[in-house]
Motif scaffolding. Structure first.
Motif, PDB file in Angstrom:
ATOM      1  N   GLU A 276     101.405 -85.374 -62.828  1.00  0.00           N
ATOM      2  CA  GLU A 276     101.136 -85.387 -61.448  1.00  0.00           C
ATOM      3  C   GLU A 276     102.062 -86.142 -60.704  1.00  0.00           C
ATOM      4  N   HIS A 277     102.153 -85.842 -59.389  1.00  0.00           N
ATOM      5  CA  HIS A 277     103.174 -86.446 -58.483  1.00  0.00           C
ATOM      6  C   HIS A 277     102.583 -86.570 -56.938  1.00  0.00           C
ATOM      7  N   GLY A 278     101.467 -86.854 -56.579  1.00  0.00           N
ATOM      8  CA  GLY A 278     101.001 -86.899 -55.483  1.00  0.00           C
ATOM      9  C   GLY A 278     100.614 -85.396 -55.054  1.00  0.00           C
ATOM     10  N   GLY A 279      99.826 -85.076 -53.815  1.00  0.00           N
ATOM     11  CA  GLY A 279      99.683 -83.944 -53.200  1.00  0.00           C
ATOM     12  C   GLY A 279     100.677 -83.479 -52.631  1.00  0.00           C
ATOM     13  N   GLY A 280     101.736 -84.178 -52.288  1.00  0.00           N
ATOM     14  CA  GLY A 280     102.778 -83.476 -51.417  1.00  0.00           C
ATOM     15  C   GLY A 280     103.746 -82.569 -52.223  1.00  0.00           C
TER      16      GLY A 280
END
Length: 452
Positions: A241-245
């Motif tokens: 995961e690496h943030g929604g952006g």
């Protein structure tokens, strides 16, 4: 011949098409368009809210951005603390992180046992799927195979278009569980039909972790060491995961907002990750180092290394792109926490594999590259090694073929994509539809007979 002439005539319009598609750069400033959804200082334009992941790289001090060591946070937990937790217990952590991302809390031992058992049960593909969907149409790109296989699984689902939370959760867990098989079988088909290698198809084992299964299915003898599996498991955790952006997670939100099925949303995310600007950077790092090892006379000579890096920046070395791959990140500046964590374990594996000299070369480039880039005045912020810098080296030491680098990224990131899809459904937002301003001139219609 006529068909060829027709194709040639149409393709000759390419120059005109390019001219008609080109937008003057100054118009982006005139209309305050954030190209790439990024501000001039590199920050992403805020387009949504999430509780799944957070990337922290700076603080604001009296309105000014002050870079700080990077932090990656999953559901409120610092990734460094999560890694310390499962490594201290000498256990694999990816399945625990998958649960955390999906359900928003850390599982207790009984729940974790049930969850891992469920994932194990979901690993097996439908009967004859590998033969009919993968082996009969081997692709030269494993990400293509992965996307096509995900779309094909739609046909084996009794309720593929049911977007209720319970059904989407089941679909996501099944995809998380079977991604390793889809990717590895895709590689084995490629290796056999396009590389003339022996074909090995090992079934996944429910008693193994996802990391262990990847290594077991990839290798002819299915053997691996505990340290090898630990390193791959750690890489999966750091890529989950690496943030929604990030591009592929944002794509997941965009496609999910249309109300489409899980398989279409995940195939779209795979397509985004396939792009070399997103998921393929670690391959370029490895290739850059292969060229560097060939060109350098002395791997311990800082001056010689700096000269090579300078040549890369001036487009006189490697692929002449002017990029030192693995150095710099769109968000992180002082440090990428994933690279910091991975480096510690990379040193252990390098020692086990007898590759200490190569590891020292990586460390030297990590130390020297920011200085070289600073001298060239080609940066607007501090730069550091990103996760791709060491992950490709890890995969090479694990004898994972280059073609599997990005698919392994997908095996990890499907966890984050699933969480973001569920979050989009739970919040039932509007269809994501940003604005584009047309800058094309108005023109009068010309009848066919009067066109030249």
């Amino acid at each position: 011949m006529n068909d060829y002439n027709s194709e040639e005539r149409i393709l000759s319009e390419l120059t005109r098409m390019t001219q008609n598609s080109l937008i003057k750069p100054e118009l982006y400033s005139k209309y305050a368009v954030k190209r790439g959804l990024r501000d001039l200082d590199g920050r992403g334009v805020l387009v949504g809210l999430t509780e799944i992941g957070e990337v922290h790289s700076y603080i604001l001090d009296e309105g000014e951005i002050v870079p700080v060591p990077g932090r990656l946070i999953y559901r409120g937990y610092d990734i460094a603390d999560l890694v310390k937790g499962f490594t201290a217990d000498d256990r694999y952590g990816f399945e625990e992180v998958v649960y955390l991302l999906l359900f928003g809390r850390l599982p207790d031992p009984d729940v974790q046992k049930d969850f891992q058992q469920l994932l194990g049960n979901y690993q097996r593909l439908p009967e004859d799927f590998a033969r009919d969907m993968i082996l009969k149409a081997p692709s030269k790109d494993i990400m293509n195979t992965l996307a096509r296989s995900v779309l094909a699984l739609y046909s084996f689902d009794d309720n593929p278009d049911d977007t209720s939370l319970e059904n989407v959760l089941k679909q996501c867990m099944r995809l998380i569980a079977c991604f390793p098989s889809l990717a590895v079988y895709g590689f084995q088909a490629f290796s056999h039909y396009h590389g003339n290698q022996s074909l090995y198809i090992h079934s996944p084992r429910a008693d193994l972790s996802i990391a262990e299964n990847v290594l077991s299915m990839l290798r002819p003898d299915s053997k691996y060491t505990k340290l090898e599996a630990t390193l791959l498991d750690l890489a999966l955790v750091l890529h989950a995961e690496h943030g929604g952006g990030n591009n592929s997670s944002f794509v997941t939100h965009v496609v999910t907002s249309t109300g489409t099925d899980t398989y279409s949303a995940m195939a779209a995310a795979i397509g985004a990750l396939k792009g070399p600007r997103h998921g393929g950077a670690n391959i370029k790092v490895v290739q850059m180092f292969e060229d560097m090892k060939d060109k350098l006379m002395n791997w311990d000579d800082d001056e010689e290394i700096e000269n090579y890096l300078t040549q890369i920046l001036s487009k006189d070395a490697f692929d002449r792109s002017g990029l030192i791959y693995g150095i710099g990140h769109a968000v992180y500046s002082i440090s990428d926490p994933r690279a910091v964590i991975l480096k510690e374990y990379v040193a252990q594996l390098a020692q086990e594999k007898g590759l200490e000299a190569e590891f020292q070369l990586y460390s030297a480039v990590e130390r020297l590259a920011p200085k070289v880039i600073a001298k060239s005045n080609k940066m607007y912020k501090a730069v550091s090694a990103n996760v791709d810098f060491y992950s490709g080296f890890v995969y090479r030491m694990l004898n994972i073929p280059d073609e599997m680098f990005t698919p392994i990224f997908a095996i990890a990131r499907i966890a984050g994509w699933s969480a973001h899809r569920i979050e989009e459904i739970v919040n039932a937002g509007k269809i994501i539809r940003p604005a584009y301003k047309s800058v094309a001139p108005r023109r009068k219609y010309v009848s066919m007979i009067d066109r030249t």
